[in-house]
Design a protein around this motif. Structure first.
Motif, short mmCIF file in Angstrom:
data_model
loop_
_atom_site.label_atom_id
_atom_site.label_comp_id
_atom_site.label_asym_id
_atom_site.label_seq_id
_atom_site.Cartn_x
_atom_site.Cartn_y
_atom_site.Cartn_z
N LYS A 14 0.75 -1.25 -0.30
CA LYS A 14 -0.27 -0.45 0.22
C LYS A 14 0.94 1.57 0.28
O LYS A 14 0.54 2.21 -0.87
CB LYS A 14 -0.64 0.55 1.34
N TYR A 17 2.18 1.64 -3.44
CA TYR A 17 1.56 2.20 -4.43
C TYR A 17 1.49 3.60 -4.10
O TYR A 17 1.30 4.44 -5.17
CB TYR A 17 0.02 1.46 -4.50
N GLU A 18 1.22 4.27 -2.95
CA GLU A 18 0.63 5.39 -2.96
C GLU A 18 1.39 6.46 -3.40
O GLU A 18 1.81 7.41 -3.45
CB GLU A 18 0.72 6.01 -0.94
N ALA A 21 2.39 6.61 -7.50
CA ALA A 21 1.14 7.04 -7.61
C ALA A 21 1.29 9.00 -7.76
O ALA A 21 0.64 9.69 -8.09
CB ALA A 21 -0.31 6.84 -6.86
N ASP A 23 3.85 10.24 -8.49
CA ASP A 23 3.50 11.03 -9.52
C ASP A 23 3.01 10.38 -10.69
O ASP A 23 2.70 11.44 -11.12
CB ASP A 23 5.07 10.08 -10.11
N SER A 24 3.03 8.51 -10.57
CA SER A 24 1.61 8.77 -11.93
C SER A 24 0.53 7.55 -10.89
O SER A 24 1.46 6.34 -11.39
CB SER A 24 2.75 7.73 -12.70
N LEU A 25 -0.74 7.21 -11.52
CA LEU A 25 -1.69 6.71 -10.66
C LEU A 25 -1.46 5.37 -11.64
O LEU A 25 -1.76 4.15 -11.31
CB LEU A 25 -3.21 6.52 -11.21
N GLN A 26 -1.79 5.22 -13.15
CA GLN A 26 -1.39 4.76 -14.24
C GLN A 26 -0.25 3.21 -13.59
O GLN A 26 -0.06 2.48 -13.73
CB GLN A 26 -1.41 4.97 -15.72
N ASN A 27 1.35 3.95 -12.90
CA ASN A 27 2.33 3.45 -12.77
C ASN A 27 1.87 2.36 -11.50
O ASN A 27 2.35 1.33 -11.21
CB ASN A 27 3.61 4.56 -12.81
N ALA A 28 1.72 2.94 -10.45
CA ALA A 28 1.38 2.40 -9.09
C ALA A 28 0.16 1.46 -9.55
O ALA A 28 0.21 0.82 -9.21
CB ALA A 28 0.62 3.73 -8.21
N GLN A 29 -0.57 1.67 -10.37
CA GLN A 29 -1.80 0.22 -10.36
C GLN A 29 -0.60 -0.80 -11.05
O GLN A 29 -0.91 -2.30 -10.51
CB GLN A 29 -2.88 1.28 -11.05
N ARG A 32 1.85 -2.11 -8.73
CA ARG A 32 0.28 -3.00 -7.47
C ARG A 32 -0.27 -4.46 -8.33
O ARG A 32 0.22 -5.08 -7.98
CB ARG A 32 -0.45 -2.33 -6.77
#
Length: 96
Positions: A14, A17-18, A21, A23-29, A32
């Protein structure tokens, strides 16, 4: 057989991920989801990765892999694969 994540490993995922995210929500997803998918794949091939070199007196059930600069340590038990810890490879490993 099932995959079970320890509370500390879930918390680290978590946090990762945070952080990503920011910098980039797409990369975080992507990070993860990939890490989770790789742990699910362990159900078919639990011994796919080498023994965990940081585990003292490793009986061969402690293993680890790295992806996206994250190291996932896990243990193969009789009826589960336990994800023990997750850490960024820039952090010093724990001997355990």
């Amino acid at each position: 057989m099932v995959v079970v994540w320890s509370n500390s490993a879930k918390a680290e995922l978590k946090k990762a991920y945070e952080y990503i995210a920011l910098d980039s929500l797409q990369n975080a997803q992507m990070v993860r989801d990939t890490l989770i998918d790789l742990t699910i794949e362990l159900l078919e091939h639990p011994e796919k990765y080498p023994s965990d070199k940081f585990k003292k007196d490793n009986d061969g059930t402690w293993r680890a892999f790295e992806k996206y600069h994250y190291r996932v340590s896990y243990r193969i038990l009789q009826n589960q694969i336990r994800i023990v810890r997750l850490r960024h490879t820039s952090k010093s490993p724990l001997n355990y």
